[in-house]
Design a protein around this motif. Structure first.
Motif, PDB file in Angstrom:
ATOM      1  N   ILE A  73       0.840  -1.205   0.000  1.00 33.54           N
ATOM      2  CA  ILE A  73       0.000   0.000   0.000  1.00 33.54           C
ATOM      3  C   ILE A  73       0.871   1.248   0.000  1.00 33.54           C
ATOM      4  CG2 ILE A  73      -1.706   1.304   1.346  1.00 33.54           C
ATOM      5  CD1 ILE A  73      -2.812  -1.429   2.310  1.00 33.54           C
ATOM      6  N   ARG A  74       1.958   1.224   0.766  1.00 29.53           N
ATOM      7  CA  ARG A  74       2.859   2.393   0.777  1.00 29.53           C
ATOM      8  C   ARG A  74       3.439   2.629  -0.616  1.00 29.53           C
ATOM      9  NH1 ARG A  74       3.078   4.197   5.742  1.00 29.53           N
ATOM     10  NH2 ARG A  74       3.162   2.806   7.557  1.00 29.53           N
ATOM     11  N   ARG A  75       3.779   1.543  -1.320  1.00 28.36           N
ATOM     12  CA  ARG A  75       4.324   1.699  -2.684  1.00 28.36           C
ATOM     13  C   ARG A  75       3.269   2.302  -3.601  1.00 28.36           C
ATOM     14  NH1 ARG A  75       4.729  -2.225  -6.910  1.00 28.36           N
ATOM     15  NH2 ARG A  75       4.423  -3.943  -5.453  1.00 28.36           N
ATOM     16  N   ALA A  76       2.006   1.843  -3.419  1.00 25.09           N
ATOM     17  CA  ALA A  76       0.918   2.388  -4.245  1.00 25.09           C
ATOM     18  C   ALA A  76       0.761   3.885  -3.999  1.00 25.09           C
ATOM     19  CB  ALA A  76      -0.388   1.656  -3.942  1.00 25.09           C
ATOM     20  N   LEU A  77       0.937   4.309  -2.753  1.00 22.14           N
ATOM     21  CA  LEU A  77       0.828   5.735  -2.430  1.00 22.14           C
ATOM     22  C   LEU A  77       1.976   6.513  -3.059  1.00 22.14           C
ATOM     23  CD1 LEU A  77      -0.128   5.378   1.350  1.00 22.14           C
ATOM     24  CD2 LEU A  77      -1.647   6.108  -0.501  1.00 22.14           C
ATOM     25  N   GLU A  78       3.179   5.968  -2.947  1.00 26.06           N
ATOM     26  CA  GLU A  78       4.358   6.664  -3.478  1.00 26.06           C
ATOM     27  C   GLU A  78       4.287   6.786  -4.991  1.00 26.06           C
ATOM     28  OE1 GLU A  78       7.563   4.304  -2.051  1.00 26.06           O
ATOM     29  OE2 GLU A  78       7.265   4.884   0.061  1.00 26.06           O
ATOM     30  N   GLU A  79       3.800   5.737  -5.656  1.00 23.44           N
ATOM     31  CA  GLU A  79       3.777   5.730  -7.126  1.00 23.44           C
ATOM     32  C   GLU A  79       2.436   6.220  -7.674  1.00 23.44           C
ATOM     33  OE1 GLU A  79       4.959   1.856  -8.437  1.00 23.44           O
ATOM     34  OE2 GLU A  79       6.866   1.931  -7.335  1.00 23.44           O
ATOM     35  N   LEU A 104      -7.809   6.096   3.325  1.00 25.57           N
ATOM     36  CA  LEU A 104      -7.173   6.492   2.073  1.00 25.57           C
ATOM     37  C   LEU A 104      -7.226   8.000   1.858  1.00 25.57           C
ATOM     38  CD1 LEU A 104      -8.297   3.537  -0.242  1.00 25.57           C
ATOM     39  CD2 LEU A 104      -6.090   3.881   0.889  1.00 25.57           C
ATOM     40  N   ARG A 105      -8.289   8.642   2.333  1.00 23.49           N
ATOM     41  CA  ARG A 105      -8.305  10.117   2.310  1.00 23.49           C
ATOM     42  C   ARG A 105      -7.168  10.658   3.162  1.00 23.49           C
ATOM     43  NH1 ARG A 105     -14.603  11.650   3.664  1.00 23.49           N
ATOM     44  NH2 ARG A 105     -15.563  11.222   1.622  1.00 23.49           N
ATOM     45  N   HIS A 106      -7.025  10.092   4.349  1.00 21.94           N
ATOM     46  CA  HIS A 106      -5.982  10.529   5.281  1.00 21.94           C
ATOM     47  C   HIS A 106      -4.595  10.374   4.661  1.00 21.94           C
ATOM     48  CE1 HIS A 106      -4.475  11.308   9.402  1.00 21.94           C
ATOM     49  NE2 HIS A 106      -3.509  10.446   9.074  1.00 21.94           N
ATOM     50  N   LEU A 107      -4.440   9.283   3.868  1.00 21.35           N
ATOM     51  CA  LEU A 107      -3.139   9.018   3.248  1.00 21.35           C
ATOM     52  C   LEU A 107      -2.955   9.757   1.931  1.00 21.35           C
ATOM     53  CD1 LEU A 107      -3.019   5.155   3.907  1.00 21.35           C
ATOM     54  CD2 LEU A 107      -1.646   6.912   5.055  1.00 21.35           C
ATOM     55  N   GLY A 108      -3.999  10.438   1.476  1.00 18.26           N
ATOM     56  CA  GLY A 108      -3.900  11.178   0.207  1.00 18.26           C
ATOM     57  C   GLY A 108      -3.886  10.282  -1.005  1.00 18.26           C
ATOM     58  N   ALA A 109      -4.530   9.155  -0.946  1.00 19.90           N
ATOM     59  CA  ALA A 109      -4.498   8.173  -2.039  1.00 19.90           C
ATOM     60  C   ALA A 109      -5.486   8.532  -3.140  1.00 19.90           C
ATOM     61  CB  ALA A 109      -4.822   6.792  -1.486  1.00 19.90           C
TER      62      ALA A 109
END
Length: 799
Positions: A73-79, A104-109
């Motif tokens: 999930i972190r990789r999906a956020l970064e990319e 996901l809102r909190h993570l900016g996804a």
């Protein structure tokens, strides 16, 4: 006599442990007994349960698959990959989806959500949804509350180049999907200490793994809704999640939660798990049952109060519509079942199907029929075009419905579930074979004891135990729900002091119960008509929950009735009823509704009765015989096994002790007797004869009938001189004739001047008159308690 709907069972707890725990924690014996019965039998365990502890929260990385899911999930956020949250349409699925939206809102996804339509698509991950996801540019799917059985669909996702992270809590199948990560505490290789998380609980643990200690506390509100709604055990980590969620909900900042509480009529600062289960959850579920669950997700995730209020109102209307749909289907299904019962009796497993039975509510309908008939129930909707039957099953503890379905798996296109509930689909042409196969299986598995409903209670108490302090202390056990139910107590031998109906249309019942000098109020919602079966003085046993009633600033303990029994035979005093037949029908209907035992009613009346008896359809009809017995006039057709007569309706009173005795001989099992006879005017009643009565009558006859006089003329003149009525005078003339004090022949009466000396007690007519007059006096003038005692003594004599 009223039988309880279920058998009540309360466990025996170690009295020594109860006393010691009460002493060490300075709590009431009532609270102490509850803690001991629920496994918290030491001060340390009890305090952790009541106040919480660090051991209730576990490291999310103990969940198998979490270590793989988080970096992906972190990789999906970064990319800046596009993520799809794939949920389910029930309240747990809606809550899980909402929680992932907040995460996901909190993570900016960058993300989308997808929830299948219950009726059009059905449960689970679908290939066509994955095709749509690919078109949207999705490269990572996170399932919530679903996915653990989606072996083929996840394999298909891999061919599309889409990774799938499954978060689920359902029982894993033998063949697990080859997902990027599987997060489910029930996986056999998963070391997570607590296995009872809801789907939203697993989603919450994913949020904890991604955010650590910075998970916003208000997200527990969303977790609490799904956990309670999905009937997860409120122990361990679930208890901690729900407790924190309720605390936050009492000052919630979520517009959707506030609006949902408002339309559910829930006071915000006292919201409880019970409120979630019976107020919030049905409205959320209504969205997925009658419409699309996306509306409920939007409600839980909106930022604006205006949109929240509009959506909450829409869900409230959908829930009202759902209730009407359920009520209609229940009526239609009950009619079908009753018609089947009339032909062949009640089956071991009830299988009913029809067109127009909304597949979104058939599970609720099955639950309602199970409650009424206490049989496993399967309700199916038949598609009008394809003939495909889709339905839901609900079962009793004695039958594993999943095992039953597995025994005839070849008849179904699809099925799934667990021992208590399941879903299935099959073609209409296999429905009859399906019904037969299930009932053949049940015949080998079920015993008569399995058809007796049992309710677990937490102990037998007296009114002295049910204090305000004890009621307030019980809150320390909250939140209540699965595996930690609201305590239920058995109170035996309480006398009904007052009975009254209350609420709109008098739907509800309020009782004042008394033991010794102590009293407590009891309320039963939806049981207002029961007031007619509980006159003051009735001794009852009740199964009830203890609560606090707050009114105008005062607080007092109050019982919420769950079940009730009257252990002794009852006498229903309806003497002088304007319409005895109508009253008998109403009484029979009430007893059938509120008593847990099936029985038949019988009506007995004099041959001279002219009122129409056709309304007494289900009753056996009997008439009094002049010779002293009773004879059968009409017997209704038996449906299945013939039931014993438990309700005896006396439309007319017996005219002789022999007729009364015959009632108890013919109906030895009559638990309830209804007196519906008319009340005679004073002069028409018999009186217990005295020597003075006969002495006066003897003098009058001497002056009236010195020579042969027509009997009607004698009676007419005697009636003028005496306060006695014609019936009494006639019986006294029978005595004089038997003793040869008068000659009664040829329709005339002649006084005998010097008869042989004989005692009145030598006359059988005199003895009979005394007994009949005493009986009539009780039937006409006796109080209910006097009559009850009189009839009991005669009944014992007859037996």
């Amino acid at each position: 006599m009223l039988h309880s709907k279920t058998n009540w069972q309360s466990p025996a707890a170690d009295p020594g442990k109860i006393r010691e725990l009460a002493r060490s924690l300075s709590i009431s014996p009532l609270l102490s007994s509850l803690l001991v019965q629920r496994g918290m039998d030491t001060a340390e365990k009890a305090l952790v349960f009541m106040d919480g502890g660090a051991e209730d929260r576990h490291d999310p990385f103990l969940l198998s698959g979490m270590a793989e899911a988080v970096p992906r999930i972190r990789r999906a956020l970064e990319e800046e990959e596009h993520i799809l949250v794939y949920g389910d349409y029930d309240a747990d699925g809606v809550s899980s989806t909402a929680l992932m939206i907040y995460l996901l809102r909190h993570l900016g996804a960058s993300f989308d959500i997808y929830i299948p339509h219950r009726s059009n698509e059905g449960y689970g991950l679908h290939n066509h949804a994955l095709d749509w996801a690919l078109q949207q540019g999705v490269s990572l799917v996170i399932t919530v509350d679903t996915g653990i059985s989606a072996y083929h669909q996840i394999a298909y996702a891999s061919t599309l180049g889409i990774d799938v992270i499954v978060t689920d809590h359902h029982e894993p199948p033998e063949l697990l999907p080859e997902a990027y990560a599987l997060i489910n505490p029930k996986l056999p290789h998963c070391a997570y200490p607590f296995k009872g998380l809801a789907g939203v609980g697993v989603a919450y643990k994913l949020a904890e793994a991604l955010l650590g200690s910075s998970v916003p506390e208000e997200w527990c509100e969303i977790a609490a809704i799904g956990t309670v709604a999905d009937l997860m055990p409120l122990v361990g980590e679930n208890r901690s999640l729900v407790r924190r969620g309720l605390s936050s909900m009492r000052h919630s900042r979520f517009p959707g939660v506030r609006a949902l509480l408002a339309v559910s009529g829930i006071t915000m600062n006292t919201v409880s798990a019970i409120n979630i289960a019976f107020g919030m959850a049905p409205r959320i579920n209504a969205s997925g049952r009658l419409d699309h669950a996306g509306r409920a997700v939007t409600l839980l995730t909106t930022d604006t109060a205006e949109e929240a209020e509009q959506l909450a109102a829409e869900l409230d209307l959908l829930n009202k519509e759902r209730q009407l749909v359920v009520e209609r289907i229940v009526q239609e299904a009950t009619a079908k079942l009753e018609e089947r019962i009339s032909r062949s009796g009640l089956p071991d497993i009830i299988v009913l199907a029809d067109q127009g039975w909304n597949v979104g509510v058939v599970g609720i309908v099955a639950s309602k029929l199970l409650e009424r008939y206490y049989r496993p129930v399967i309700i199916l909707d038949i598609h009008p075009d394809t003939g495909m039957c889709k339905g839901s099953a609900r079962s009793i503890p004695g039958l594993d419905i999943y095992a039953a379905l597995s025994s005839c798996a070849e008849l179904m296109d699809h099925f799934g579930g667990h021992p208590a509930a399941a879903g299935m689909s099959l073609p209409h042409e296999r429905l009859e074979a399906f019904d037969e196969a299930l009932n053949a299986y049940a015949a080998d598995v079920l015993t008569p004891e399995d058809f007796v409903a049992v309710t677990a209670a937490d102990g037998e108490v007296s009114i002295a135990d049910l204090t305000l302090q004890a009621a307030l202390e019980l809150e320390r056990l909250a939140p209540f729900g699965m595996a930690n139910p609201l305590p239920r107590f058995i109170l035996r031998g309480a006398a009904v002091k007052e009975t009254r109906r209350m609420g709109q249309e008098s739907k509800h019942l309020k009782l004042v119960l008394q033991q010794g000098r102590l009293q407590i109020e009891a309320v039963a919602f939806g049981k207002g008509p029961l007031a007619d079966l509980l006159p003051a003085g009735t001794e009852v046993d009740v199964l009830a929950e203890l609560s606090v009633n707050e009114w105008n600033g005062s607080r007092k303990p109050q019982l919420m009735l769950q079940d009730l029994a009257v252990p002794s035979a009852q006498l229903f005093d309806l003497r002088g009823a304007a319409d005895a037949v109508k009253q008998a029908v109403q009484l029979e209907s009430l007893l059938q509704t509120y008593s847990g035992k099936a029985g038949r009613a019988a009506a007995v009346f004099q041959n001279s009765r002219t009122s129409p008896l056709r309304e007494l359809k289900g009753m056996s009809l009997w008439v009094y015989e002049e010779a002293g017995g009773i004879s059968l006039l009409h017997q209704p057709e038996d449906r299945g096994e013939p039931a014993e007569v438990t309700l005896l309706c006396l439309l007319d009173m017996p005219e002789s002790p022999e007729q009364l005795e015959s009632l108890f001989t013919v109906f030895p099992g009559a638990e309830n007797i209804a007196l519906l006879h008319s009340i005679r005017d004073g002069r028409d009643r018999l009186q217990v004869p005295t020597r003075e009565h006969f002495a006066a009558l003897y003098k009058w006859i001497a002056s009236i009938a010195a020579s042969p006089t027509p009997e009607p003329e004698v009676l007419r003149r005697l009636s003028r001189q005496s306060a006695l009525g014609a019936r009494m005078l006639n019986r006294m003339l029978d005595v004089f004739a038997e003793l040869d004090f008068i000659d009664r022949s040829g329709g005339k009466i002649t006084f005998v001047p010097q008869p042989a000396a004989k005692s009145l007690t030598a006359s059988e007519h005199f003895i009979r008159l005394g007994k009949t007059a005493e009986m009539e006096q009780y039937f006409m003038e006796g109080s209910r308690s006097e009559l009850q005692e009189f009839l009991l003594s005669r009944r014992l004599g007859a037996s």
